[in-house]
Write a protein that holds these residues in place. Sequence first.
Motif, mmCIF file in Angstrom:
data_model
loop_
_atom_site.group_PDB
_atom_site.id
_atom_site.type_symbol
_atom_site.label_atom_id
_atom_site.label_comp_id
_atom_site.label_asym_id
_atom_site.label_seq_id
_atom_site.Cartn_x
_atom_site.Cartn_y
_atom_site.Cartn_z
ATOM 1 N N GLU A 131 -84.074 -65.716 24.335
ATOM 2 C CA GLU A 131 -84.758 -65.740 25.632
ATOM 3 C C GLU A 131 -84.104 -64.769 26.611
ATOM 4 O O GLU A 131 -84.793 -64.082 27.372
ATOM 5 C CB GLU A 131 -84.734 -67.169 26.196
ATOM 6 C CG GLU A 131 -85.608 -67.381 27.413
ATOM 7 C CD GLU A 131 -85.682 -68.833 27.825
ATOM 8 O OE1 GLU A 131 -86.188 -69.106 28.935
ATOM 9 O OE2 GLU A 131 -85.232 -69.703 27.049
ATOM 10 N N LEU A 199 -91.554 -68.468 27.202
ATOM 11 C CA LEU A 199 -92.067 -69.821 27.427
ATOM 12 C C LEU A 199 -91.899 -70.764 26.251
ATOM 13 O O LEU A 199 -91.915 -71.983 26.440
ATOM 14 C CB LEU A 199 -93.555 -69.751 27.792
ATOM 15 C CG LEU A 199 -93.916 -69.035 29.091
ATOM 16 C CD1 LEU A 199 -95.431 -68.937 29.231
ATOM 17 C CD2 LEU A 199 -93.311 -69.745 30.295
ATOM 18 N N ARG A 202 -89.580 -73.513 26.450
ATOM 19 C CA ARG A 202 -89.766 -74.309 27.665
ATOM 20 C C ARG A 202 -90.843 -75.376 27.503
ATOM 21 O O ARG A 202 -91.139 -76.098 28.453
ATOM 22 C CB ARG A 202 -90.155 -73.383 28.824
ATOM 23 C CG ARG A 202 -89.155 -72.273 29.098
ATOM 24 C CD ARG A 202 -87.886 -72.793 29.713
ATOM 25 N NE ARG A 202 -86.922 -71.740 29.984
ATOM 26 C CZ ARG A 202 -85.930 -71.862 30.865
ATOM 27 N NH1 ARG A 202 -85.780 -72.989 31.536
ATOM 28 N NH2 ARG A 202 -85.091 -70.867 31.046
ATOM 29 N N GLU A 207 -90.990 -79.193 32.174
ATOM 30 C CA GLU A 207 -91.252 -77.767 32.373
ATOM 31 C C GLU A 207 -92.732 -77.550 32.662
ATOM 32 O O GLU A 207 -93.601 -78.263 32.152
ATOM 33 C CB GLU A 207 -90.847 -76.959 31.131
ATOM 34 C CG GLU A 207 -89.356 -76.926 30.867
ATOM 35 C CD GLU A 207 -88.615 -75.914 31.741
ATOM 36 O OE1 GLU A 207 -89.291 -75.181 32.501
ATOM 37 O OE2 GLU A 207 -87.374 -75.863 31.649
ATOM 38 N N PRO A 270 -90.766 -70.682 34.326
ATOM 39 C CA PRO A 270 -89.618 -71.579 34.074
ATOM 40 C C PRO A 270 -88.833 -71.855 35.353
ATOM 41 O O PRO A 270 -88.788 -71.006 36.242
ATOM 42 C CB PRO A 270 -88.782 -70.797 33.063
ATOM 43 C CG PRO A 270 -89.725 -69.840 32.420
ATOM 44 C CD PRO A 270 -90.707 -69.465 33.492
#
Length: 270
Positions: A131, A199, A202, A207, A270
């Motif tokens: 990420e 994403l 998440r 989230e 996020p």
Amino acid sequence: MARTPRLAAGRARALGSPTRGTTNPNRLRRVDRWMVGSPEIRAALLAAADPLVVDLGYGATPITTVEMAARLRTVRPEVRVLGLEIDPERVAAALPVADPPRLQFRRGGFELAGARPVLLRTFNVLRQYTEEESAASWARMRSRLAPGGLLVEGTCDEIGRRCCWVTLDASGPRTFTLSCLPSGIEQPSDLAERLPKALIHRNVPGERVHDLLAALDGCWATAASFAPFGPRARWVETIRAFAAAGWPVLDTRRRWRLGEVTVEWSAVAP
């Protein structure tokens, strides 16, 4: 600690690592169709003094780059498309279909081989990174955009029936899009497996992206009475109810009928 994406060997010093390279004809038709219909992308292409488009990481064959070039020329015939790959063998394999200066292929990575495109598409590339590395790659690619340029980054399945992508400009993410063949899903959250790297990790309670997918599933269940009219009608009713519930939907029924929905990035950030 996140690893730093390596510099591929050679004069170009292309930044990044080779992908698996899998691709299929029409795999990216959904994102291409969306780009052709996007008012922002159309405006950027039409306003650009040099309508250069880059396709980063096109894979083992150049078919999706060739298809994108043909589709974007319906917006602006003068579009120049540059396909970039780190693997020199993939570049060499693409050269027989090149049509300079309208369609070219070159070795390059996240530095875009020095190009400054008005539109940059990169699909199924960042999923192999962490990420943190993905965020750094976003920043690097955004810094290479021409003034007013846009980046479309996302992921899809092998045949292009389940897709998700983010649209960014020089300042950061702007929108998030889900696109699918409604007859090919049990519920909208089936698209979770194709969330972009920013994403996918998440998608857990608490989230925003998890809340969005749960809300879509709830609207899909409520729209079950539309199932006799077909999956497309059920998807349209799902998105109508989703928008009516206050989610920041940016498109209209015309796009929903294609199995799409685009929301403001703030809805999933996020």
